[in-house]
Every structure is written in structure tokens, then in C-alpha cells.
Scaffold this active site. Structure first.
Site, mmCIF file in Angstrom:
data_model
loop_
_atom_site.group_PDB
_atom_site.id
_atom_site.type_symbol
_atom_site.label_atom_id
_atom_site.label_comp_id
_atom_site.label_asym_id
_atom_site.label_seq_id
_atom_site.Cartn_x
_atom_site.Cartn_y
_atom_site.Cartn_z
ATOM 1 N N ASN A 11 -2.961 -1.181 5.504
ATOM 2 C CA ASN A 11 -2.960 -0.244 4.702
ATOM 3 C C ASN A 11 -3.940 -0.976 3.572
ATOM 4 O OD1 ASN A 11 -2.484 1.303 2.604
ATOM 5 N ND2 ASN A 11 -0.272 0.751 2.078
ATOM 6 N N LYS A 13 -5.106 0.469 1.153
ATOM 7 C CA LYS A 13 -4.859 1.159 -0.150
ATOM 8 C C LYS A 13 -6.143 1.872 -0.960
ATOM 9 C CE LYS A 13 -1.038 -1.595 -0.619
ATOM 10 N NZ LYS A 13 -0.030 -2.555 -1.185
ATOM 11 N N HIS A 99 5.118 5.580 0.642
ATOM 12 C CA HIS A 99 5.117 4.126 0.272
ATOM 13 C C HIS A 99 5.601 4.061 -1.348
ATOM 14 C CE1 HIS A 99 2.730 0.626 -0.801
ATOM 15 N NE2 HIS A 99 2.607 0.372 0.287
ATOM 16 N N GLU A 101 4.085 2.819 -3.747
ATOM 17 C CA GLU A 101 3.097 3.120 -4.657
ATOM 18 C C GLU A 101 3.189 4.775 -4.862
ATOM 19 O OE1 GLU A 101 0.095 0.628 -3.019
ATOM 20 O OE2 GLU A 101 1.264 -1.153 -3.524
ATOM 21 N N GLU A 169 9.522 -2.186 3.344
ATOM 22 C CA GLU A 169 8.671 -3.088 2.250
ATOM 23 C C GLU A 169 9.365 -3.091 0.929
ATOM 24 O OE1 GLU A 169 4.281 -2.251 3.368
ATOM 25 O OE2 GLU A 169 4.789 -0.847 1.970
ATOM 26 N N GLY A 175 2.420 -7.471 -2.837
ATOM 27 C CA GLY A 175 1.258 -7.940 -3.826
ATOM 28 C C GLY A 175 1.620 -8.991 -4.782
ATOM 29 N N SER A 210 3.354 -8.860 1.204
ATOM 30 C CA SER A 210 2.756 -10.342 1.167
ATOM 31 C C SER A 210 2.567 -10.836 2.391
ATOM 32 C CB SER A 210 3.598 -10.991 -0.111
ATOM 33 O OG SER A 210 3.448 -10.556 -1.251
HETATM 34 P P1 13P Z 1 0.667 -6.478 0.280
HETATM 35 O O1 13P Z 1 0.495 -7.081 1.810
HETATM 36 O O2 13P Z 1 -0.543 -6.448 -0.502
HETATM 37 O O3 13P Z 1 1.756 -6.929 -0.305
HETATM 38 O O4 13P Z 1 1.015 -4.989 0.394
HETATM 39 C C1 13P Z 1 2.069 -4.784 0.999
HETATM 40 C C2 13P Z 1 1.799 -3.206 1.345
HETATM 41 O O5 13P Z 1 2.242 -2.430 0.353
HETATM 42 C C3 13P Z 1 1.608 -2.462 2.468
HETATM 43 O O6 13P Z 1 1.833 -1.113 2.663
#
Ligand code: 13P
Length: 249
Positions: A11, A13, A99, A101, A169, A175, A210
Site C-alpha cells: 500500500n 498510500k 483502511h 486512514e 491493521e 507507521g 510497521s
Molecule cells: P506501515 O507499514 O507504514 O506501518 O503502514 C501500514 C499500513 O497502513 C498498510 O496499509
């Protein structure tokens, strides 16, 4: 080793410009070529702006393409949105939905996500539905309850289970460099399979939050965990390919 076919999803983003995105996709596809035929599914979900160009780059490779979101409608006056059919036009086979976010940054509810899942499946996409508790939920011991509710409410009635993937997640792990222990991920996966009922054993469950080359092996050693959804570590071809190592048999 999981009895379901493993799945590793990148992903990206809102990262990647035209040149850097194309180079990254090309490098990952070249790594995948060294392991033909791939013993797992590998999917890149770039920002929408790069989908067409990366789709061209990935043609004839073993790497599949996915979107990061889609609208509930097939078309209409929805400024800034993208429909599932549009993603299919560009060669996408997968889409990430719900997600954190989008749940937190865009106020997406379980109900809205269920409608998106339905629209995406009607268009022929495999849906990667994200669930996860916040740090507050974790502290309150509410993880199982929150996850169960998200799973039950974020899926439509007529779900095609062969095209359903669920990604656990934890919001507090995204992150942050923090992560649950593999055994805790397994415990949550059991809740997810219970919440899914009859279809529970067939659905692929991913972990995200992470993930790095150094912790991926410990997570993928668990039979209950069918793959990974990788954020920042998917922006580096060497690192991302290293993450897939335990899936290569
Ligand atoms: P990170 O791997 O950067 O922590 O992000 C995880 C994520 O949100 C994948 O969709």
C-alpha cells in the site's frame, strides 16, 4: 505454513511520483521474475494517479495491481472519486477498502465500507477489507469486540468469499514502529474467523502495521496469518522483496 495461498500487498498510500513510482514497480516486478512461478500472490496498490502507467509496466509480469479505495456508485457526480469499474478498466484486480486512514481521516463508517465492498465485488475486484482497534480500544481491552463489530458491519450480505481478504491493521501499529506479538495477531485472527462464521476458514487474513524485513518472518511463521499489507516498507524494492522471502518456497 498457511493452508491458504499467501498474499503480500504493497500500500503505497500517497507516495510515488511518475518516475519514482514506475522505477519501483519495475524493480519489484524484476525481483518477482527471479522467482517464477511465484508461490504467492503479490499486489501493488499505487496512488490512483499512477495506476494506468504502472498497469502498463506490470503487464506480462507476475505482479498484480490494486486500488486504495473506490466509490459505492458505478459513475455519477462525485467529484474526486473513482469507481470500482474504473479501477478494473486500468487493470486492477484488488482494492483496499476501509483502511484506518479512510475510516479516521475521511469519516468512513462500517456501513459505507460495506457498500463499497459490494460495489467492488460487483465490478469483479477482490476486496481487502481493513479492520483494527485504536490504542484506546486496546487499553480498554476492547479489541475483540471492536474487531468483531467491524467485521460483521463492514461486509455486505451477498459477499463473494473467494474475493474477500481481511487485513488486521491495529491503528496504533500503523507507521509507529510498534507491533502486536505474532501470538496476539493470531488471537485476533481467530476472532475474525469466528465473526465470519461458516466462511471463516476460507478467507485470507493479512496483518499490517510497521511490517519490515526484520519482523516479517516471525509474523509469517504463523499458520493463521496468510500474508501482509505493507505500507512504508513497500516503497523500497529491495526491502519489500525481502519481506516476501518466507513466502517463497
Ligand atoms: P506501515 O507499514 O507504514 O506501518 O503502514 C501500514 C499500513 O497502513 C498498510 O496499509
Amino acid at each position: 505454513m498457511s493452508k491458504r495461498r499467501r498474499l503480500i500487498v504493497a500500500n503505497w498510500k500517497m507516495y510515488g511520483r511518475l518516475t519514482s513510482g514506475l522505477v519501483l514497480a519495475r524493480d519489484i516486478a524484476a525481483f518477482a521474475e527471479t522467482a517464477r512461478p511465484l508461490s504467492f500472490d503479490l499486489v501493488l496498490c499505487p496512488p490512483a494517479t499512477l495506476t494506468w502507467a504502472i498497469g502498463e509496466t506490470l503487464q506480462g509480469t507476475q505482479v498484480m495491481l490494486g486500488g486504495q479505495d473506490c466509490h459505492t456508485a458505478t459513475h455519477g457526480a462525485y467529484t474526486g472519486d473513482i469507481s470500482a469499474a474504473m479501477l478494473v478498466d486500468l487493470g486492477c484486480r484488488y482494492v483496499i477498502l476501509g483502511h484506518s486512514e479512510r475510516r479516521h481521516g475521511h469519516g468512513e463508517s462500517n456501513e459505507l465500507i460495506a457498500k463499497k465492498v459490494e460495489a467492488a465485488q460487483v465490478a469483479g475486484l477482490t476486496t481487502i477489507v481493513c479492520v483494527g482497534e485504536t490504542a484506546e480500544d486496546l487499553k480498554a481491552g476492547a479489541t475483540a469486540e471492536i474487531i468483531g463489530k467491524q467485521v460483521r458491519e463492514s461486509l455486505p450480505k451477498n459477499i463473494r468469499t473467494s474475493d474477500l481478504v481481511i487485513a488486521y491493521e491495529p491503528v496504533w501499529a500503523i507507521g509507529t514502529g510498534q507491533q502486536p506479538e505474532p501470538k496476539d495477531i493470531v488471537a485476533v485472527n481467530r476472532h475474525i474467523r469466528n465473526a465470519l462464521g461458516d466462511i471463516g476458514e476460507t478467507v485470507r487474513l493479512l496483518y499490517g502495521g510497521s511490517v519490515t524485513p526484520s519482523n516479517a518472518g516471525g509474523i509469517l511463521a504463523e499458520d493463521e496469518i496468510d500474508g501482509l499489507l505493507v505500507g512504508s516498507a513497500s516503497l523500497n524494492a529491495d526491502g519489500f522483496w525481502a519481506i516476501t522471502e518466507p513466502c517463497r518456497i
